[in-house]
Design an enzyme around this catalytic site. Structure first.
Site, PDB file in Angstrom:
ATOM      1  N   GLU A 170       0.823  -1.206   0.000  1.00 25.41           N
ATOM      2  CA  GLU A 170       0.000   0.000   0.000  1.00 25.41           C
ATOM      3  C   GLU A 170       0.861   1.263   0.000  1.00 25.41           C
ATOM      4  O   GLU A 170       0.521   2.261  -0.657  1.00 25.41           O
ATOM      5  CB  GLU A 170      -0.926   0.011   1.229  1.00 25.41           C
ATOM      6  N   ARG A 189      12.294 -22.888  -7.048  1.00 25.13           N
ATOM      7  CA  ARG A 189      13.276 -22.662  -5.984  1.00 25.13           C
ATOM      8  C   ARG A 189      13.345 -21.192  -5.593  1.00 25.13           C
ATOM      9  O   ARG A 189      13.425 -20.853  -4.412  1.00 25.13           O
ATOM     10  CB  ARG A 189      14.658 -23.140  -6.428  1.00 25.13           C
ATOM     11  N   GLU A 211      12.227 -31.582  -2.756  1.00 22.69           N
ATOM     12  CA  GLU A 211      12.789 -32.161  -3.980  1.00 22.69           C
ATOM     13  C   GLU A 211      13.387 -33.537  -3.723  1.00 22.69           C
ATOM     14  O   GLU A 211      14.108 -34.063  -4.574  1.00 22.69           O
ATOM     15  CB  GLU A 211      13.854 -31.228  -4.570  1.00 22.69           C
ATOM     16  N   PRO A 238      11.689 -40.740  -3.310  1.00 24.21           N
ATOM     17  CA  PRO A 238      10.433 -41.362  -2.886  1.00 24.21           C
ATOM     18  C   PRO A 238      10.335 -41.627  -1.389  1.00 24.21           C
ATOM     19  O   PRO A 238       9.260 -41.536  -0.814  1.00 24.21           O
ATOM     20  CB  PRO A 238      10.392 -42.670  -3.686  1.00 24.21           C
ATOM     21  N   THR A 239      11.458 -41.931  -0.733  1.00 25.94           N
ATOM     22  CA  THR A 239      11.404 -42.222   0.703  1.00 25.94           C
ATOM     23  C   THR A 239      11.041 -40.982   1.494  1.00 25.94           C
ATOM     24  O   THR A 239      10.147 -41.011   2.361  1.00 25.94           O
ATOM     25  CB  THR A 239      12.754 -42.783   1.190  1.00 25.94           C
TER      26      THR A 239
END
Length: 376
Positions: free
Chosen positions: A56, A187, A291, A294-295
């Site tokens: 503003e 990122r 990022e 899978p674990t």
């Protein structure tokens, strides 16, 4: 009822707010458009960095005397408190603004109340215009306020059959250069990038932002239970700050001079995801880009700590190899984490799919009180 001009002005304010992504933490991103008494745009602004002037204030400075009798369109309710800057509600009143339209009410007790202050001063105040769009661009900050932890965006790249690497472990490159460049944008818009020790060992990623001028480098975080990281890892090169999260019995003697934090064990044998997010929250992190492999992704999903998913799908098939998501505590179709798809876009030859949780996961345990900036 909102007019087409109202909608256009607020949509422009939302676009302006997005320009602050990655540089305002722990504050929100906010955009503001001011029109004069005739309805013409007189000034615009956005919150550019924590501690700096709010949206503003920038817009009022650009509008000058044309603000008197005009309308201010703001993506977040103008603040009513004095932090490192003064209250925006008072600035709008003093400038002679006659009408304020804000998209989302401020949920923080410190800064909320600007609408009431303005109404008491005789300013016409309206709320809720394009609220869903404004909430989406400010999702990281709103999540951190409402849930007491950073917003988590899980990003992955896979083939059409869901493989993130071939059977022999090779993965460079599944997706295109265009998709990889787009990841650098993600990122740049986040406060921290998180991977696990498996990704560190397999890929030795750098994780710093490249190719985006003026980007604030995010905190690089490695979840490394047994402190397997070596001093020569690229993530420790000094291009951006790095934090290594280790387990209670890890030997960190090889990490002399490296910023480390000890975390308790989690339910699945790794580190406690809620404890990690509490540490990051205490450091002013309001948005996390996950990022990891899978674990780690499975651990975040099992913890109910994934708010948004972006998948880059390449038009390729592998037939074997690791999949994007490991064990997430889901054993039957009824337990599936249902997502609401919000966008599908072609990125080079690939498809980028964005989805958010269709239902809010159970609240995570509240983090311990930490000294954080309270300014909006």
């Amino acid at each position: 009822m909102a007019t087409p001009a109202d909608i256009a002005a607020m949509r422009r304010a939302i676009a302006l707010a997005a320009r602050g992504l990655g540089s305002t933490s722990p504050n929100p991103v906010v955009g503001c458009v001011i029109t004069d008494a005739a309805g013409e745009i007189a000034g615009t602004g956005w919150h550019r960095r924590a501690g700096g002037p709010h949206a503003e204030v920038h817009a009022l400075a650009a509008a000058g005397d044309r603000a008197r009798g005009g309308t201010a369109y703001v993506t977040l309710e103008p603040c009513a408190h004095t932090g490192r800057t003064g209250p925006c509600a008072e600035a709008l009143r003093a400038a002679g603004i006659s009408r304020v339209v804000h998209a989302v009410a401020d949920p923080t007790p410190q800064a909320a109340g600007g609408a009431s202050v303005l109404r008491a001063a005789g300013v016409r105040v309206e709320s809720g215009l394009l609220a869903e769009e404004a909430e989406a661009v400010n999702a990281a900050w709103l999540t951190s306020v409402r849930r007491g932890r950073p917003h988590v965006l899980w990003k992955y790249a896979a083939t059409l059959d869901g493989r993130i690497a071939a059977e022999d472990g090779t993965s460079r490159w599944i997706t295109s250069a265009e998709s990889r460049a787009d990841v650098h944008r993600l990122r740049a818009e986040c406060d921290a990038v998180v991977i696990g020790s498996g990704t560190l060992a397999a890929d030795d990623p750098h994780l710093a932002v490249r190719g985006i001028e003026g980007a604030v480098q995010p905190l690089r975080v490695v979840v490394d239970t047994h402190a397997t990281a070596t001093p020569g890892a690229r993530v420790l090169d000094g291009a951006a700050p790095t934090l290594i999260a280790v387990g209670e019995h890890a030997d960190t003697s090889r990490l002399t001079g490296v910023d480390t934090v000890v975390l308790p064990p989690g339910a699945g044998g790794g580190l406690d995801i809620h404890a990690l997010l509490a540490v990051l929250y205490g450091r002013g992190v309001r948005s996390v880009l996950l990022e990891g492999g899978p674990t780690l992704a499975g651990a975040f999903v099992a913890a109910g700590a994934v708010d948004k998913v972006i998948g880059y799908l390449a038009p390729a098939l592998l037939g074997a190899g690791p999949t994007a998501l490991g064990g997430a505590g889901i054993t039957t179709i009824a337990q599936a984490l249902r997502l609401h798809m919000t966008e599908t876009v072609r990125i080079g030859p690939d498809l980028r799919i964005t989805a958010v949780a269709a239902t809010i996961p159970a609240p995570a345990p509240a983090p311990a009180p930490v000294p954080v900036a309270k300014e909006r």
